[in-house]
Design an enzyme around this catalytic site. Structure first.
Site, PDB file in Angstrom:
ATOM      1  CG  ASP A 172      -1.708  -1.231   1.385  1.00 46.09           C
ATOM      2  OD1 ASP A 172      -1.731  -2.030   0.376  1.00 46.09           O
ATOM      3  OD2 ASP A 172      -2.357  -1.554   2.487  1.00 46.09           O
ATOM      4  CE1 TYR A 222      -3.014  -7.926   5.680  1.00 47.05           C
ATOM      5  CE2 TYR A 222      -1.440  -7.760   7.531  1.00 47.05           C
ATOM      6  CZ  TYR A 222      -1.786  -7.666   5.953  1.00 47.05           C
ATOM      7  OH  TYR A 222      -0.506  -7.454   5.047  1.00 47.05           O
TER       8      TYR A 222
HETATM    9  C1  GLA Z   1      -3.645  -4.774   3.201  1.00 46.05           C
HETATM   10  C2  GLA Z   1      -2.239  -4.619   3.835  1.00 46.05           C
HETATM   11  C3  GLA Z   1      -1.242  -4.940   2.487  1.00 46.05           C
HETATM   12  C4  GLA Z   1      -1.328  -6.305   1.707  1.00 46.05           C
HETATM   13  C5  GLA Z   1      -3.091  -6.520   1.571  1.00 46.05           C
HETATM   14  C6  GLA Z   1      -3.494  -7.810   1.185  1.00 46.05           C
HETATM   15  O1  GLA Z   1      -3.894  -3.884   2.355  1.00 46.05           O
HETATM   16  O2  GLA Z   1      -1.648  -3.301   4.132  1.00 46.05           O
HETATM   17  O3  GLA Z   1       0.168  -5.089   2.704  1.00 46.05           O
HETATM   18  O4  GLA Z   1      -1.115  -7.598   2.663  1.00 46.05           O
HETATM   19  O5  GLA Z   1      -3.769  -6.001   2.707  1.00 46.05           O
HETATM   20  O6  GLA Z   1      -2.922  -8.008   0.052  1.00 46.05           O
END
Ligand code: GLA
Length: 387
Positions: A172, A222
């Protein structure tokens, strides 16, 4: 976009009684394919989009940081010194960047600032990375420090990991810092080498449908997924006698041959990551050759894998994907971002965009407790100062 810049600057004048010295804006992102692969040293293929976070700031003569979040109409203040700590507050994103820069031995003066944005929060479009990149670039400029985009992205990721407590990967922040107008960014998360690939034009549109379901409990789930991948790597290393560094090193044959070393759940998590890394490479090759049909097919496979093996989709995202996939002229669709609510991303021929919107209206909005918002977005440049 002019609107948010104006809101941010007007907010600054109202709060601090003068014009800001500088204004910076950083985009949110949409990931086209390569989900939950970044923290496994795999490939991702996101684009920075025309939804932004804006940061307006002026230096102060003391070491106070005073920030107003225009959208929440809230102020936060802290003293810039060593050993800042997080408070579970929106200002942690700002404090986290200041803290990272201090860890890098960069001198940060006090500042007055406002923040505003139109990246929807909690929708999987990386509003937090956009805040980090806007604040980061803004503070560097205020203090006359230059820093390449990839390094700024790493500082943002470190701030999010240590301050906000989400063990996110680099995707991101990296695309918010280094995106390019008209392109998506094919990033190798192992060595941060990247390739900008043209995508989205007058004929082929990137369309986002926000399910309206806000992510809940994402942070812990996550982090759990990330741990599951690391666990898989350790178990497979033991079983095979190889010393794998990450799932990037593991082939599907390794996984199948040594499946007995893993629980069914961990096997599924690993299978998603390994196949998704392969799909991303294949999808980008297809796009470069102008084969959008193959790209779209791989988006669909990615969704199924995230739904069944990685288990990060949800009924609303699944429904939206099914609805739009049936529309003529939609090339592909999948959930995008961390999952558990948020958005799906579609690639669609321009002529299909209004049919796509109508299908979402009648197939989702009319019989769901949520209302989906549909918008065609445009790949834009990464973080930068507004003159
Ligand atoms: C979030 C995290 C990223 C990535 C996505 C899944 O956006 O910030 O680093 O792991 O999830 O692809």
């Amino acid at each position: 976009m002019a609107d948010i810049v104006q809101r941010c600057v007007v907010g600054f004048r109202e709060r601090f009684g003068a014009d800001p010295k500088l204004v910076v804006r950083a985009p949110g992102r949409v990931n086209l394919i390569g989900e939950h692969t970044d923290y496994n040293e795999g490939y991702v293929f996101p684009a920075a989009i025309d939804r932004y976070v804006v940061f307006a700031a002026s230096p102060r003569s003391d070491n106070q940081a005073v920030i107003r979040a225009v959208s929440f109409d809230q102020d936060a203040e802290f003293t810039i010194n060593r050993g800042l700590s997080s408070e579970g507050h929106w200002s942690d994103y700002v404090k986290g960047m200041v803290n990272e820069f201090q860890e890098m031995n960069l001198r940060m003066a006090g500042f007055d600032a406002t923040i505003a944005g139109d990246v929807p929060v909690g929708a999987g479009l990386s509003s937090s990375a956009a805040v980090e990149m806007a604040v980061g670039r803004g503070l560097l400029e205020l203090n006359d420090i230059s820093m390449p985009g990839p390094k700024l992205a790493l500082a943002g990721q470190a701030a999010e990991n240590s301050f906000v407590g989400v063990n996110c990967g680099i995707m991101d922040q990296f695309v918010s810092a280094n995106g390019r107008e008209g392109h998506a960014l094919f990033l190798d998360c192992r060595d941060l080498s990247f390739d900008l690939v043209p995508v989205g034009d007058e004929d082929l549109r990137i369309v986002i449908c926000n399910s309206g379901v806000k992510r809940g409990l994402t942070d812990s789930v996550y982090n759990e997924r990330r741990s599951a991948c690391e666990h898989g790597v350790r178990q497979l290393s033991l079983a095979t006698g190889e010393s794998f560094r990450s799932l990037r090193d593991v082939t599907i044959e390794h996984l199948q041959d040594y499946s007995g070393a893993l629980t069914e759940e961990i096997y599924g998590r690993c299978r998603h990551v390994i196949t998704e890394i392969g799909r991303t490479e294949q999808a980008v090759d297809a796009l470069k050759e102008g084969d959008v049909e193959t790209f779209g097919g791989l988006m669909g496979e990615s969704h199924v894998s995230l739904r069944d093996d990685y288990e990060v989709s949800g009924p609303e995202l699944d429904r939206l994907v099914e609805i739009v996939q049936r529309v003529d002229g939609v090339v592909g669709a999948r959930m995008t971002g961390a999952g558990f609510g948020g958005c799906i991303v579609c690639l669609a021929h321009d002529a299909a965009v209004s049919a796509l919107s109508s299908a979402v209206e009648s197939g989702y909005n009319a019989n769901s407790e949520y209302t989906a918002e549909v918008y065609a977005c445009r790949p834009v440049n990464g973080v930068g100062r507004i003159e």
